[in-house]
Every structure is written in C-alpha cells, then in structure tokens.
Design a protein around this motif. Structure first.
Motif, PDB file in Angstrom:
ATOM      1  N   GLN A 190       1.142   7.426  -5.881  1.00  0.00           N
ATOM      2  CA  GLN A 190       1.042   6.266  -4.992  1.00  0.00           C
ATOM      3  C   GLN A 190       0.401   6.648  -3.667  1.00  0.00           C
ATOM      4  O   GLN A 190      -0.437   5.917  -3.146  1.00  0.00           O
ATOM      5  N   SER A 194      -3.081   5.165  -2.334  1.00  0.00           N
ATOM      6  CA  SER A 194      -3.199   4.424  -1.075  1.00  0.00           C
ATOM      7  C   SER A 194      -4.386   4.912  -0.250  1.00  0.00           C
ATOM      8  O   SER A 194      -4.934   4.171   0.558  1.00  0.00           O
ATOM      9  N   LEU A 207      -0.975   2.313   4.263  1.00  0.00           N
ATOM     10  CA  LEU A 207      -0.706   1.009   3.666  1.00  0.00           C
ATOM     11  C   LEU A 207      -1.153  -0.093   4.624  1.00  0.00           C
ATOM     12  O   LEU A 207      -0.941   0.004   5.833  1.00  0.00           O
ATOM     13  N   GLU A 245       0.103  -5.984   5.346  1.00  0.00           N
ATOM     14  CA  GLU A 245       0.654  -6.944   4.387  1.00  0.00           C
ATOM     15  C   GLU A 245       1.593  -6.249   3.399  1.00  0.00           C
ATOM     16  O   GLU A 245       2.654  -6.781   3.063  1.00  0.00           O
ATOM     17  N   GLN A 246       1.200  -5.083   2.919  1.00  0.00           N
ATOM     18  CA  GLN A 246       2.047  -4.350   1.973  1.00  0.00           C
ATOM     19  C   GLN A 246       3.297  -3.810   2.652  1.00  0.00           C
ATOM     20  O   GLN A 246       4.363  -3.781   2.047  1.00  0.00           O
ATOM     21  N   GLU A 298       5.654  -6.716   2.984  1.00  0.00           N
ATOM     22  CA  GLU A 298       6.251  -7.033   1.686  1.00  0.00           C
ATOM     23  C   GLU A 298       7.314  -6.010   1.324  1.00  0.00           C
ATOM     24  O   GLU A 298       8.413  -6.352   0.892  1.00  0.00           O
ATOM     25  N   ARG A 299       6.993  -4.735   1.511  1.00  0.00           N
ATOM     26  CA  ARG A 299       7.917  -3.654   1.158  1.00  0.00           C
ATOM     27  C   ARG A 299       9.206  -3.720   1.983  1.00  0.00           C
ATOM     28  O   ARG A 299      10.283  -3.447   1.470  1.00  0.00           O
ATOM     29  N   ASP A 348       4.213 -10.473   8.045  1.00  0.00           N
ATOM     30  CA  ASP A 348       3.025  -9.688   8.362  1.00  0.00           C
ATOM     31  C   ASP A 348       2.815  -9.625   9.878  1.00  0.00           C
ATOM     32  O   ASP A 348       2.511  -8.571  10.441  1.00  0.00           O
TER      33      ASP A 348
END
Length: 185
Positions: free
Chosen positions: A31, A35, A147, A150-151, A154-155, A160
């Motif tokens: 991951q 990224s 990252l 936005e991610q 979300e995480r 945002d």
C-alpha cells in the motif's frame, strides 16, 4: 510471529523470514509503495526490492522497530523508482505534496545542505512529537504516505475540508517552529 522472531530468522539467513515478513507486513508495504507509484506492477517490484534490501541489511543491522525499518526501505525504494519513472514529467500527488511543503522546508543539494536536512528532519520529528495525535497522524498520512486529503478524510471518518484545514494549520505551525529554531526557508 513477533518482530524479534522475524529479525532472528533474517539473522539466521532463514528464507522463512521473507514469508513471515510477507504475512505480517506485505499489505502495508504494498500500500505504501502504491501510494507513491500508483501502479500495481511497480508496487510489487518495490515490495520485492524491499525484501531483498531487508535480507541484505539484516546481518549488519538489527532493527529495533521492524515495521518502521521496512516502511523506510519500501518508501525510499518507491521514491527512487518514481523519480526514475517521472524524470521529465510532473506527477500529481507526489509533486503536490512536495509543493505544499516547499514553502516550509529549505532546499539544497550540497554536503552542508545534507547536514542541514538531517537537522531539519530531527526538528520536524520533535515538532510532530509535540503535536496532537490527530494532526500528527494526518500530517504523516499526507507527507510520508502521500495520501490525498480525500483518502485521509475517508480513512479517519472526517470531512475533506477538515483534513485540509488541519494540514494548513500544521504546516503553518511547522514553519513558525522551524523559523524559531533558526532554519532558513
């Protein structure tokens, strides 16, 4: 399997160390590489290069924190690969992160600048240590793991705009802190 046991396998030159590393950290390392590289194939290559680098480094080093040791290797491997892949073109997420920090951090390439960079890294670590956990976590997700906001939102279950605001304020505090410590931007 616990990290000291995995490190011991590396020291004993047991190939099982690679399997255990794959089981415990494979997903995280892939991951992190993805990224940065945004390509499954390149990420897999960076992961495999990381295992090889860990295998070669272990007889000389005994990392206290295997996770951090492996993340540093895969991150550096992926960044080097990214530089090679995008030598003549800009890459959106990677360059955006660097652009955001360019107003805060000094730049340079010589020996003196490298020494200054190491000192600046130490100061940034000290700054982050004193930040609230949420700000520190968001900062690292953005500027270490690359990252997009936005991610991160979300995480972490946030808006945002909240993430962007925290990043903006944290960069400003970092700039103020570095200036107080005598770092010239």
């Amino acid at each position: 399997m616990e990290d000291p046991e995995i490190v011991a396998l590396y020291w004993e030159r047991e190939e099982r160390a690679l399997e255990e590393t794959e089981k415990k950290y494979g997903r995280l390392l892939r991951q992190l590489a993805f990224s940065i590289l945004r390509s499954e194939a390149d990420s897999e290559e960076a992961f495999n290069d990381t295992l090889l680098a860990a295998w070669n480094a272990m007889p000389e080093q005994r990392p206290l924190n295997l996770r951090a040791f492996l993340c540093r290797i895969v991150r550096n491997t992926a960044l080097n690969k990214r530089r090679g892949l995008t030598a003549l073109k800009r890459d959106s997420q990677y360059d955006v992160c660097l652009d955001e920090l360019s107003a805060v951090l000094p730049a340079g390439e010589g020996v003196e600048e490298r020494f200054d960079a190491a000192e600046t890294a130490r100061l940034i670590n000290r700054f982050l240590y004193n930040e609230k956990e949420q700000a520190r976590r968001i900062f690292l997700l953005r500027y270490y793991f690359f990252l997009p906001p936005e991610q991160i939102a979300e995480r972490l279950g946030m808006k945002d705009s909240t993430v962007r605001s925290i990043l903006f304020r944290t960069r400003n505090r970092l700039l103020e802190y570095l200036t107080e410590e005598g770092v010239t931007v």
